[in-house]
Each structure stands twice: as C-alpha cells, then as structure tokens.
Design an enzyme around this catalytic site. Structure first.
Site, PDB file in Angstrom:
ATOM      1  N   LYS A 112     -24.209  92.686  30.206  1.00 13.76           N
ATOM      2  CA  LYS A 112     -22.649  92.695  29.512  1.00 13.76           C
ATOM      3  C   LYS A 112     -22.034  93.977  29.245  1.00 13.76           C
ATOM      4  O   LYS A 112     -21.114  94.428  29.504  1.00 13.76           O
ATOM      5  CB  LYS A 112     -22.805  92.237  27.972  1.00 13.76           C
ATOM      6  CG  LYS A 112     -21.551  92.358  27.230  1.00 13.76           C
ATOM      7  CD  LYS A 112     -20.573  91.412  27.713  1.00 13.76           C
ATOM      8  CE  LYS A 112     -19.276  91.288  26.905  1.00 13.76           C
ATOM      9  NZ  LYS A 112     -18.177  90.532  27.862  1.00 13.76           N
ATOM     10  N   TRP A 138     -33.578  95.514  30.804  1.00 15.63           N
ATOM     11  CA  TRP A 138     -32.871  95.183  31.959  1.00 15.63           C
ATOM     12  C   TRP A 138     -33.273  95.871  33.110  1.00 15.63           C
ATOM     13  O   TRP A 138     -33.127  97.187  33.034  1.00 15.63           O
ATOM     14  CB  TRP A 138     -31.425  95.130  31.965  1.00 15.63           C
ATOM     15  CG  TRP A 138     -30.513  94.460  33.058  1.00 15.63           C
ATOM     16  CD1 TRP A 138     -30.204  93.331  32.820  1.00 15.63           C
ATOM     17  CD2 TRP A 138     -30.117  95.171  34.300  1.00 15.63           C
ATOM     18  NE1 TRP A 138     -29.347  92.843  34.138  1.00 15.63           N
ATOM     19  CE2 TRP A 138     -29.361  93.967  34.568  1.00 15.63           C
ATOM     20  CE3 TRP A 138     -30.140  96.201  34.827  1.00 15.63           C
ATOM     21  CZ2 TRP A 138     -28.495  94.139  36.100  1.00 15.63           C
ATOM     22  CZ3 TRP A 138     -29.430  96.590  35.783  1.00 15.63           C
ATOM     23  CH2 TRP A 138     -28.562  95.616  36.245  1.00 15.63           C
ATOM     24  N   CYS A 145     -30.101  97.372  28.930  1.00 13.33           N
ATOM     25  CA  CYS A 145     -31.441  97.650  27.936  1.00 13.33           C
ATOM     26  C   CYS A 145     -30.439  97.762  26.693  1.00 13.33           C
ATOM     27  O   CYS A 145     -29.399  98.242  26.375  1.00 13.33           O
ATOM     28  CB  CYS A 145     -31.803  98.790  28.376  1.00 13.33           C
ATOM     29  SG  CYS A 145     -32.602  98.740  29.896  1.00 13.33           S
ATOM     30  N   ARG A 152     -26.340  91.403  25.998  1.00 10.47           N
ATOM     31  CA  ARG A 152     -26.187  92.407  26.980  1.00 10.47           C
ATOM     32  C   ARG A 152     -26.700  92.118  28.317  1.00 10.47           C
ATOM     33  O   ARG A 152     -26.522  92.876  29.144  1.00 10.47           O
ATOM     34  CB  ARG A 152     -26.932  93.751  26.307  1.00 10.47           C
ATOM     35  CG  ARG A 152     -25.879  94.551  25.199  1.00 10.47           C
ATOM     36  CD  ARG A 152     -26.722  95.174  24.447  1.00 10.47           C
ATOM     37  NE  ARG A 152     -26.754  96.599  25.150  1.00 10.47           N
ATOM     38  CZ  ARG A 152     -26.118  97.831  25.068  1.00 10.47           C
ATOM     39  NH1 ARG A 152     -24.924  97.753  24.348  1.00 10.47           N
ATOM     40  NH2 ARG A 152     -26.211  98.643  25.788  1.00 10.47           N
ATOM     41  N   GLU A 165     -19.957  84.012  38.406  1.00  8.84           N
ATOM     42  CA  GLU A 165     -20.964  84.840  37.238  1.00  8.84           C
ATOM     43  C   GLU A 165     -21.916  83.884  36.504  1.00  8.84           C
ATOM     44  O   GLU A 165     -23.024  83.921  36.183  1.00  8.84           O
ATOM     45  CB  GLU A 165     -19.972  85.631  36.218  1.00  8.84           C
ATOM     46  CG  GLU A 165     -19.558  86.928  36.424  1.00  8.84           C
ATOM     47  CD  GLU A 165     -18.645  87.365  35.361  1.00  8.84           C
ATOM     48  OE1 GLU A 165     -19.116  88.565  34.954  1.00  8.84           O
ATOM     49  OE2 GLU A 165     -17.964  86.743  35.079  1.00  8.84           O
ATOM     50  N   GLU A 209      -9.993  87.260  39.323  1.00  6.76           N
ATOM     51  CA  GLU A 209     -10.536  87.016  38.143  1.00  6.76           C
ATOM     52  C   GLU A 209     -11.443  85.581  38.038  1.00  6.76           C
ATOM     53  O   GLU A 209     -12.519  85.641  37.517  1.00  6.76           O
ATOM     54  CB  GLU A 209      -9.947  87.427  36.826  1.00  6.76           C
ATOM     55  CG  GLU A 209     -10.210  86.940  35.679  1.00  6.76           C
ATOM     56  CD  GLU A 209     -11.880  87.644  35.290  1.00  6.76           C
ATOM     57  OE1 GLU A 209     -12.059  88.641  35.995  1.00  6.76           O
ATOM     58  OE2 GLU A 209     -12.253  87.526  34.423  1.00  6.76           O
ATOM     59  N   ASN A 235     -32.730 103.478  26.868  1.00  4.92           N
ATOM     60  CA  ASN A 235     -31.708 102.901  27.642  1.00  4.92           C
ATOM     61  C   ASN A 235     -30.996 104.071  28.367  1.00  4.92           C
ATOM     62  O   ASN A 235     -30.631 105.040  28.044  1.00  4.92           O
ATOM     63  CB  ASN A 235     -30.661 102.407  26.886  1.00  4.92           C
ATOM     64  CG  ASN A 235     -29.475 101.866  27.567  1.00  4.92           C
ATOM     65  OD1 ASN A 235     -29.599 101.644  28.820  1.00  4.92           O
ATOM     66  ND2 ASN A 235     -28.373 101.436  26.784  1.00  4.92           N
ATOM     67  N   GLY A 236     -31.047 103.856  29.756  1.00  2.00           N
ATOM     68  CA  GLY A 236     -30.612 104.865  30.886  1.00  2.00           C
ATOM     69  C   GLY A 236     -31.372 105.052  31.986  1.00  2.00           C
ATOM     70  O   GLY A 236     -32.135 104.202  32.187  1.00  2.00           O
ATOM     71  N   HIS A 238      -6.642  84.246  58.719  1.00  2.00           N
ATOM     72  CA  HIS A 238      -7.120  85.334  59.368  1.00  2.00           C
ATOM     73  C   HIS A 238      -8.663  85.459  59.377  1.00  2.00           C
ATOM     74  O   HIS A 238      -9.035  86.455  59.649  1.00  2.00           O
ATOM     75  CB  HIS A 238      -6.506  86.884  59.014  1.00  2.00           C
ATOM     76  CG  HIS A 238      -4.941  86.767  59.082  1.00  2.00           C
ATOM     77  ND1 HIS A 238      -4.326  86.777  60.289  1.00  2.00           N
ATOM     78  CD2 HIS A 238      -3.865  86.763  58.206  1.00  2.00           C
ATOM     79  CE1 HIS A 238      -2.988  86.710  60.024  1.00  2.00           C
ATOM     80  NE2 HIS A 238      -2.656  86.712  58.862  1.00  2.00           N
ATOM     81  N   LYS A 270     -15.353  84.611  37.537  1.00  2.00           N
ATOM     82  CA  LYS A 270     -15.906  84.214  36.395  1.00  2.00           C
ATOM     83  C   LYS A 270     -16.647  82.879  37.039  1.00  2.00           C
ATOM     84  O   LYS A 270     -17.972  82.880  36.439  1.00  2.00           O
ATOM     85  CB  LYS A 270     -14.847  83.610  35.465  1.00  2.00           C
ATOM     86  CG  LYS A 270     -14.713  83.471  34.224  1.00  2.00           C
ATOM     87  CD  LYS A 270     -15.157  84.667  33.302  1.00  2.00           C
ATOM     88  CE  LYS A 270     -14.732  85.827  33.999  1.00  2.00           C
ATOM     89  NZ  LYS A 270     -15.217  87.129  33.450  1.00  2.00           N
TER      90      LYS A 270
HETATM   91  C1  G6P Z   1     -20.135  94.110  33.427  1.00  5.57           C
HETATM   92  C2  G6P Z   1     -19.632  92.817  32.454  1.00  5.57           C
HETATM   93  C3  G6P Z   1     -18.166  92.442  32.954  1.00  5.57           C
HETATM   94  C4  G6P Z   1     -17.126  93.661  32.498  1.00  5.57           C
HETATM   95  C5  G6P Z   1     -17.575  94.637  33.363  1.00  5.57           C
HETATM   96  C6  G6P Z   1     -16.889  96.056  33.022  1.00  5.57           C
HETATM   97  O1  G6P Z   1     -20.114  93.975  34.734  1.00  5.57           O
HETATM   98  O2  G6P Z   1     -20.559  91.822  33.032  1.00  5.57           O
HETATM   99  O3  G6P Z   1     -18.015  91.392  32.187  1.00  5.57           O
HETATM  100  O4  G6P Z   1     -15.973  93.122  33.102  1.00  5.57           O
HETATM  101  O5  G6P Z   1     -18.996  94.969  32.987  1.00  5.57           O
HETATM  102  O6  G6P Z   1     -17.120  96.336  31.512  1.00  5.57           O
HETATM  103  P1  G6P Z   1     -16.200  96.960  30.394  1.00  5.57           P
HETATM  104  O7  G6P Z   1     -16.895  96.931  29.134  1.00  5.57           O
HETATM  105  O8  G6P Z   1     -15.848  98.350  31.224  1.00  5.57           O
HETATM  106  O9  G6P Z   1     -14.743  96.285  30.492  1.00  5.57           O
END
Ligand code: G6P
Length: 610
Positions: A605, A77, A2, A27, A490, A483, A103-104, A506, A487
């Site tokens: 985000k 969100w 949010c 976000r 996502e 990672e 937000n929260g 395994h 990616k």
């Molecule tokens: C969310 C984002 C990721 C990010 C993670 C941690 O899931 O989509 O891209 O890595 O949060 O976020 P931060 O701001 O703590 O690195």
C-alpha cells in the site's frame, strides 16, 4: 510495505503488538515477527507468511508467567532476501542483547557487513537490516559504555539510505529507541504506556494522540515518558496531534472487504473533499503560490495518483491553456526535468510517504519549482515538506487497491484547475460558481452508480475467467481507462492494457481474439463517433464490448454487447463517476477468482523504498 509497531506500558504487550501488526497488514507483507522483553532477556518469534502463522507460533511457545514489559513488531515486505523465517524481522545481535525492526533500505549494508564480519560478527539473514542490530550492539559495548541512545546515534551516523527503526536492548529494559530518516514513523501517546507505528491507522485501536517524527529524529520511549531528540542530540519539544480519524474509520463496518467499504465511501469522501474547500458556493483553497509568470504545470505521482494526474492534465490544459506535463515520480529525477521558478509542481499522493514521490518533490524544489501537494494523510512527509498542501478527505484507505483516494484526488484537482482558471481570467466568477455546483452534484451521482452495483456483479460473474481484458477510451476516457486497467491487474491478476481508441490498431489489435473483452468508458460526446469506429474495429476481430456510458453518449450503446449506464454527468467531470463501475468490476473479478482482494500478491500500500 514493511510496517513497524512498538509498545512499552502496563497493558499486555503481545496483544497490543499483534493488534498493531494486524492494522498494518494492509500495507502488504510476506512475514511478521515480534521481539519482547521478558525478565532480563529479549525473546523473539518470527514467521514467514501471514500474521496468523505468527500468532500460532506464539500460542505454541512456552512464554511462562514472567511479565512482558515492552516489545517491537514488524511486518516485512521482502527486498533483501526472500521471504523466510530467518529474513523476517526483528533481527538480533549475536549475543541476543539488541533487537531491531526496520523499514527502508540500508544502502551501504555490504560495506558495513564486511566490517562487522571482520570484527567477528556472524550473520543469520540475507537482509540489510541485520547490520543495524550488530552495529548497535558493537557500539553499545565497545564505544558507548552501555549508553543505548549513544550507541544508536553512532550507528545512525554510519548508515546510508532510509530507515524507520525500533531498537530494543536487553540491558536497558525500561525503554526502547525509535529513529527515522526517509521512512515514516509516528509515536502514539497512551494513558498507560506509549507506542510507535509506521502509520496512524495502526495506532487507532490504542490512541489518537500522536507525535509525528521528523527526519533524523530519535525518540526514547518509556512507560511514563517520551523524549524526542534531533540529529545532534538536542531535545525537541513538539505538541502532539489529535487525530480526527476514529478507529471505526479503519475497520470494515460490516463489509466483506475494505475495498468494497472504501468504494461505498466515495460519495462521502468526495463530498467532504469538496466542502472542505468550498464556502458558500465559492472556492476557499489554501493560498496556492502560483508563479506570477506561470509557464507550465508539472504533475508528479505514482500509480493511481499518477492516473489522477493524467485526468488533471486534460482538465487544466482545457480550462487554463497552460501546458501540463505528468511525470511518473520514479522517472522524474533521472531525466533531467525542465523546470524553473515559472513552473508549478503538483505532487499527488494518498499516503504522503511514497519514497519516489517524496524524492521527486525534493528534486523539484532543488530546481526552483513551487510545490503544491495533494495529499490524504495529515502530517505525512510530503504534506510537511510541500509549500502548500491541499488535503483530500478520503479518510484512512486500507485496501491496497486505491479507490476513494483516486476519486478525492480528482475532486481536489478540479478545484485546483478552477482556481488557476480564475486567476488567469480564463473563467469568470460565475462560471466557477456553476462548475462548483456541478461538482457538488457528484456525490449523489456516485450514490446512483453504487445503487446499480449488482449489474457489474452479474457481469463479472460471467467474465472472471478472462485471460486478458483491454480498456479503450479517448480523451478523459483514456485517462480513466488507465486507472481502470491498473485496478483490474492489481487485484484480479488478469492481464490488462489500456489504450487510446485510435492507437490499438497500431499493433495491439493483434491480441484481440474472438471473445476478448474490451471495456470502453464512453463519457465524452465530442469523441463518441470516433470511439464507435474504434469499437467496430475490435468487434470485427471478435471482441466483446462492455460500454460504460453517459446518456449523452447513448448512441454508442448499439455497438456494445453490454452496457452500464452512468448518470448524466458533465463530460469534464465524468471520470469521478465513471471510475466506480470499473473499480467494482475489478473487485468482483477478484472475488469470483477467490483472491485476497484487500491484500493482493506482491503489492504494498505504502511504497517506502525506491
Ligand atoms: C502503491 C499503491 C498504489 C498507489 C501508489 C502511490 O503502489 O499500491 O495504490 O497508487 O503506491 O501511492 P501514494 O500513497 O503516493 O498515492
């Protein structure tokens, strides 16, 4: 997650709110809305879906000629209740006097709702937020004799959970109220009015002078002044921060997507992160309070930042011979972690606002750990609460999929590792100097990788229909594979898993079929022969191999079906350079599938709920 905006002043209010909301889109959200003061009443417009739907609804609404004096806006969100017009913010009190964006999560909203229903309130949404609108209104009329500030304070005292709030009241049209606890909120100071927003990039189109609100503070925002109060109602005086990021840093600058722009910013971002902490070839970090008798390092983070921590674990353990545990922040608090004053806790976070990470940091402090935070956003909650902060210099990262933030987190963690190795006498000054030289060569290597990006583009064009893609690596290449796989998932929605080269057999090898794509970073010469064997195992089941190779691992090229050659980067530093082709792969897979690269479904985000 949010996002909140608010504005009061002499500029046209709706365009300001919509500009702010569009800058918060990154976000992640599923609906949007605004509430604004027109004449002596609050008008509201909210829509499920993208901001374009809200803009459409506003353009069709009969807004008359009466000036609009102030407004608050929100991107939602969904957490409590599905995405819908009704569940979208702002929420109104029954009589339409009070509008709220939030937000929260209000954790005790069920009890509050029960109480409010008993008082005769009718609810129109399934959200936790709606209780706030009703409570403020109730206190305003019943307990606080029309004092909005007092009504908000009384309401906040009854809330459990986290909140950033914007509150508009029809009876008090010359101001609105902002408040925060465990959810970010910043105030923008403009020439012709004042703003609130969930983060700094949302304000960049309007101002670069900001006041960062602290937990439990309340602000009264008026056209010509902003007053800040602590939880007890005492005035707070705070110097505004002059933000260095300019508005262009949060725009696409000719790239089709933020993600691509941000991948292309990696050389600059890594260089800036390094040079900020290196002077004349030697380390110049903020004074890190390493425990005198360091027993262990504990790295805590979420998502991509957690993966940066995985790389750092190997590097620190190899260089410093100190045990490193890497914990997912949302798990950390609940497994009774073993830490004490001989533990260094390193928190990694791009936003500095991820609630799980923030909560883990507070728990680590409670247990006596020393806290170093590696953070990108200046003035964020984690940065403010840590003992020491080491800032990365990625600049604003807008695409949900984190790219340049990861590269800069790695760069920063190498510096931390060298600092510790030096202190423990595991490296001499000269050795550190040599390592620094190698680090400073990374931006040019990233430039070279980006110059060959069309190879990845072509590869993606013929593999974007894959149902499942595996990433396989050993040592640092495994950390990197995690990672790379995240990616891809996502933004391309292709199922993907990352495995250590020796572990696939395994169980997971059962999923390899003729044609299954397996991507192998091969940057660790000491492990390459073992990887060649693992590649043969999956190839024997029909897998197709894309190798991402450094010249020192060239001999693995023979077992690969396609190869992307990396520059000759030292093995220990390879993740910084090897991640980029995997980010490009995810990008082009997503693009070929026609997906929303920058705003993938279901993701946010900045994750400000637990
Ligand atoms: C969310 C984002 C990721 C990010 C993670 C941690 O899931 O989509 O891209 O890595 O949060 O976020 P931060 O701001 O703590 O690195």
């Amino acid at each position: 997650m949010c996002g909140i905006v608010g504005y009061i002043g002499s500029r046209p209010v709706l365009p300001v709110l919509l500009d702010g909301l569009s800058r918060l889109e990154y976000r992640g959200y599923d609906s949007a809305g605004v509430a604004f003061m027109q004449g002596d009443r609050i008008r509201i417009c909210k829509k499920k879906g993208r901001l374009a739907q809200l803009e459409q609804a506003l353009s069709e609404a009969d807004l008359g000629d009466m000036p609009i004096r102030a407004g608050i806006g929100h991107t939602r969100w969904a957490t409590h209740g599905a995405p819908s017009d009704e569940n979208s913010h702002p929420h109104l009190s029954a009589n339409g006097r009070v509008a709220v964006v939030h937000n929260g999560i209000i954790e005790n909203y069920i009890e509050l709702k029960r109480y409010l229903c008993a008082q005769g309130c009718c609810f129109h949404s399934e959200t936790d937020t709606e209780v706030v609108a009703h409570l403020v209104d109730l206190h305003y009329a019943r307990d606080c004799a029309g004092d909005l500030m007092a009504a908000v304070r009384q309401t906040l005292a009854e809330l459990e959970g986290s909140y950033a709030l914007g509150v508009l009241c029809a009876d008090d049209p010359d101001r609105f109220i902002a408040a925060r606890k465990d959810s970010p909120l910043v105030i923008g100071l403009g020439e012709d009015g004042h703003f609130i927003a969930s983060d700094i990039p949302a304000l960049l189109g309007q101002t670069r002078r900001v006041l960062i609100m602290e937990d439990r503070e309340i602000a009264v925002i008026e056209k010509n002044q902003v007053r800040l109060f602590d939880a007890l109602g005492r005035p707070v005086c705070r110097e505004p921060l002059e933000v260095q990021w300019d508005s262009a840093a949060a725009e696409k600058n000719g790239f089709e997507h933020f993600m691509m722009k941000e991948i292309f910013e990696e050389p600059r971002a890594v260089r800036d992160t390094l040079t900020r902490h290196i002077r004349r070839g030697t380390l110049e970090l903020p004074a890190i309070d390493w425990p005198r008798a360091l027993r262990q390092v504990c790295i805590v983070a979420c998502g991509t930042a957690y993966h940066a921590g995985m790389v750092a674990k190997t590097v620190i353990e190899q260089l410093c011979r100190v045990p490193v545990v890497v914990d997912i922040a949302s798990e950390f608090r609940y497994h009774d972690p073993i830490l004490d004053e001989e533990t260094m806790v390193i928190i990694i976070s791009q936003s500095g606002e991820t609630l799980d990470t923030l909560a883990a940091m507070r728990e680590a402090r409670r247990r006596g750990g020393h806290i170093l935070a590696v953070v990108n956003v200046v003035g964020s909650s984690i940065a403010r609460e840590a003992d020491t902060v080491l800032y990365t210099a990625a600049g604003p990262e807008i695409a949900v999929a984190s790219t340049k933030a990861y590269s800069t987190q790695l760069a920063a963690m190498y510096l931390v590792a060298f600092d510790l190795a030096r202190r423990l006498n595991r490296m001499s000054d000269n050795q550190v100097r040599e390592q620094i030289e190698s680090l400073l060569a990374l931006p040019a290597m990233l430039d070279a990788v980006l110059a060959s990006q069309d190879e990845i583009q072509r590869f993606a064009a013929s593999h974007f229909n894959a149902h499942s893609i595996f990433f396989m690596g050993r040592g640092l290449d495994y950390a990197l594979a995690m990672e790379a796989s995240l990616k891809l998932k996502e933004i391309s929605y292709i199922h993907s898993e990352a495995y250590p080269g020796g572990e696939l057999k395994h169980g997971t090898i059962a999923l390899i079929e003729p044609g299954t794509l397996v991507v192998c970073p091969l940057t660790q010469p000491a492990l390459v022969d073992k990887m060649i064997s693992n590649i043969r195992e999956v190839k024997a089941r029909g897998a197709l191999i894309l190798g991402i190779l450094t010249p020192s691992c060239q001999r693995a090229a023979d077992v690969c079906d396609a190869v992307f050659m990396l520059p000759d980067v030292p093995a220990r530093l390879a993740p910084v350079v090897a991640v980029t082709p995997t980010q490009l792969l995810a990008y082009y897979m997503s693009l070929n599938k026609g997906l929303d690269v920058d705003k993938p479904r279901n993701l946010a985000k900045s994750v400000t709920v637990e």
